[in-house]
Design a protein around this motif. Structure first.
Motif, PDB file in Angstrom:
ATOM      1  N   GLU A  60       0.847  -1.166  -0.046  1.00  0.00           N
ATOM      2  CA  GLU A  60       0.083   0.117   0.018  1.00  0.00           C
ATOM      3  C   GLU A  60       0.987   1.211  -0.038  1.00  0.00           C
ATOM      4  OE1 GLU A  60      -4.481   0.431   1.579  1.00  0.00           O
ATOM      5  OE2 GLU A  60      -2.860   0.115   3.301  1.00  0.00           O
ATOM      6  N   PRO A  61       1.867   1.302   0.612  1.00  0.00           N
ATOM      7  CA  PRO A  61       2.657   2.427   0.597  1.00  0.00           C
ATOM      8  C   PRO A  61       3.402   2.832  -0.699  1.00  0.00           C
ATOM      9  CG  PRO A  61       3.318   1.191   2.844  1.00  0.00           C
ATOM     10  CD  PRO A  61       2.342   0.483   1.815  1.00  0.00           C
ATOM     11  N   LEU A  62       3.604   1.844  -1.585  1.00  0.00           N
ATOM     12  CA  LEU A  62       4.083   1.849  -2.697  1.00  0.00           C
ATOM     13  C   LEU A  62       2.882   2.415  -3.954  1.00  0.00           C
ATOM     14  CD1 LEU A  62       6.186  -1.411  -3.082  1.00  0.00           C
ATOM     15  CD2 LEU A  62       6.733   1.017  -2.417  1.00  0.00           C
ATOM     16  N   GLY A  63       1.826   2.620  -3.254  1.00  0.00           N
ATOM     17  CA  GLY A  63       0.832   3.192  -4.362  1.00  0.00           C
ATOM     18  C   GLY A  63       0.213   1.723  -4.800  1.00  0.00           C
ATOM     19  N   GLY A  64       0.285   0.712  -4.312  1.00  0.00           N
ATOM     20  CA  GLY A  64      -0.423  -0.636  -4.707  1.00  0.00           C
ATOM     21  C   GLY A  64       0.299  -1.074  -5.860  1.00  0.00           C
ATOM     22  N   VAL A  65      -0.189  -2.454  -6.506  1.00  0.00           N
ATOM     23  CA  VAL A  65       0.496  -2.903  -7.560  1.00  0.00           C
ATOM     24  C   VAL A  65      -0.693  -3.509  -8.529  1.00  0.00           C
ATOM     25  CG1 VAL A  65       1.937  -5.008  -8.165  1.00  0.00           C
ATOM     26  CG2 VAL A  65       2.673  -3.809  -6.052  1.00  0.00           C
ATOM     27  N   GLU A  66      -0.427  -3.126  -9.770  1.00  0.00           N
ATOM     28  CA  GLU A  66      -1.297  -3.702 -10.725  1.00  0.00           C
ATOM     29  C   GLU A  66      -0.515  -4.662 -11.581  1.00  0.00           C
ATOM     30  OE1 GLU A  66      -4.534  -3.133 -11.256  1.00  0.00           O
ATOM     31  OE2 GLU A  66      -4.378  -1.560  -9.556  1.00  0.00           O
ATOM     32  N   LEU A  67      -1.263  -5.755 -11.644  1.00  0.00           N
ATOM     33  CA  LEU A  67      -0.474  -6.971 -12.428  1.00  0.00           C
ATOM     34  C   LEU A  67      -1.151  -7.419 -13.520  1.00  0.00           C
ATOM     35  CD1 LEU A  67       0.178  -9.543  -9.446  1.00  0.00           C
ATOM     36  CD2 LEU A  67       1.647  -8.046 -10.217  1.00  0.00           C
ATOM     37  N   GLU A  68      -0.434  -7.323 -14.519  1.00  0.00           N
ATOM     38  CA  GLU A  68      -0.863  -7.706 -15.960  1.00  0.00           C
ATOM     39  C   GLU A  68      -1.208  -9.300 -15.950  1.00  0.00           C
ATOM     40  OE1 GLU A  68       0.380  -7.392 -20.247  1.00  0.00           O
ATOM     41  OE2 GLU A  68       0.922  -5.726 -19.003  1.00  0.00           O
ATOM     42  N   ARG A  69      -2.437  -9.514 -16.097  1.00  0.00           N
ATOM     43  CA  ARG A  69      -2.944 -10.886 -16.263  1.00  0.00           C
ATOM     44  C   ARG A  69      -2.444 -11.521 -17.985  1.00  0.00           C
ATOM     45  NH1 ARG A  69      -8.363 -12.516 -13.677  1.00  0.00           N
ATOM     46  NH2 ARG A  69      -7.918 -11.730 -11.360  1.00  0.00           N
ATOM     47  N   PRO A  70      -1.642 -12.439 -17.990  1.00  0.00           N
ATOM     48  CA  PRO A  70      -1.530 -13.218 -19.073  1.00  0.00           C
ATOM     49  C   PRO A  70      -2.882 -13.565 -20.018  1.00  0.00           C
ATOM     50  CG  PRO A  70      -0.879 -14.372 -17.572  1.00  0.00           C
ATOM     51  CD  PRO A  70      -1.205 -13.288 -16.808  1.00  0.00           C
ATOM     52  N   PRO A  71      -2.713 -13.529 -21.225  1.00  0.00           N
ATOM     53  CA  PRO A  71      -4.112 -14.050 -22.022  1.00  0.00           C
ATOM     54  C   PRO A  71      -4.382 -15.454 -21.894  1.00  0.00           C
ATOM     55  CG  PRO A  71      -2.459 -13.483 -23.667  1.00  0.00           C
ATOM     56  CD  PRO A  71      -1.470 -13.004 -22.076  1.00  0.00           C
ATOM     57  N   ARG A  72      -5.432 -15.737 -21.696  1.00  0.00           N
ATOM     58  CA  ARG A  72      -5.911 -17.427 -21.509  1.00  0.00           C
ATOM     59  C   ARG A  72      -5.706 -17.858 -22.751  1.00  0.00           C
ATOM     60  NH1 ARG A  72      -8.256 -18.949 -16.200  1.00  0.00           N
ATOM     61  NH2 ARG A  72      -8.566 -20.628 -17.305  1.00  0.00           N
ATOM     62  N   GLU A  73      -5.180 -19.095 -23.103  1.00  0.00           N
ATOM     63  CA  GLU A  73      -5.055 -19.717 -24.331  1.00  0.00           C
ATOM     64  C   GLU A  73      -5.788 -21.309 -23.894  1.00  0.00           C
ATOM     65  OE1 GLU A  73      -0.998 -20.138 -25.139  1.00  0.00           O
ATOM     66  OE2 GLU A  73      -0.671 -18.042 -25.465  1.00  0.00           O
TER      67      GLU A  73
END
Length: 82
Positions: A60-73
């Motif tokens: 949280e102190p870092l501003g949160g983290v947004e992770l990119e989800r890889p496309p499902r195959e």
């Protein structure tokens, strides 16, 4: 009361446990109970649901983290062993 079995205990460790139990006038089993109660009885384990709070507090102190989800195959065909 629950019971556990400890396998593959090092012989040197078992010998030291036997000596420690004898010095304290207890059986090896009672000595193990005393050791576990002394080590684990001091601090209760954090509840499992606290893991989320702990991870969130870390990022949280870092501003949160947004992770990119890889496309499902689609799943590939299993190998044939014919």
């Amino acid at each position: 009361m629950a019971s556990i079995t400890v396998r593959n205990l090092d012989e040197g460790l078992k010998r030291r446990l036997r000596v420690r139990a004898a010095v304290n006038g207890r059986s090896m089993e009672q000595e193990v109970r005393e050791i576990l109660a002394g080590v684990l009885g001091e601090e209760p384990s954090p509840p499992a649901e606290d893991l989320f709070t702990s991870i969130r507090a870390h990022f949280e102190p870092l501003g949160g983290v947004e992770l990119e989800r890889p496309p499902r195959e689609p799943m590939r065909e299993p190998p044939s062993f014919d």
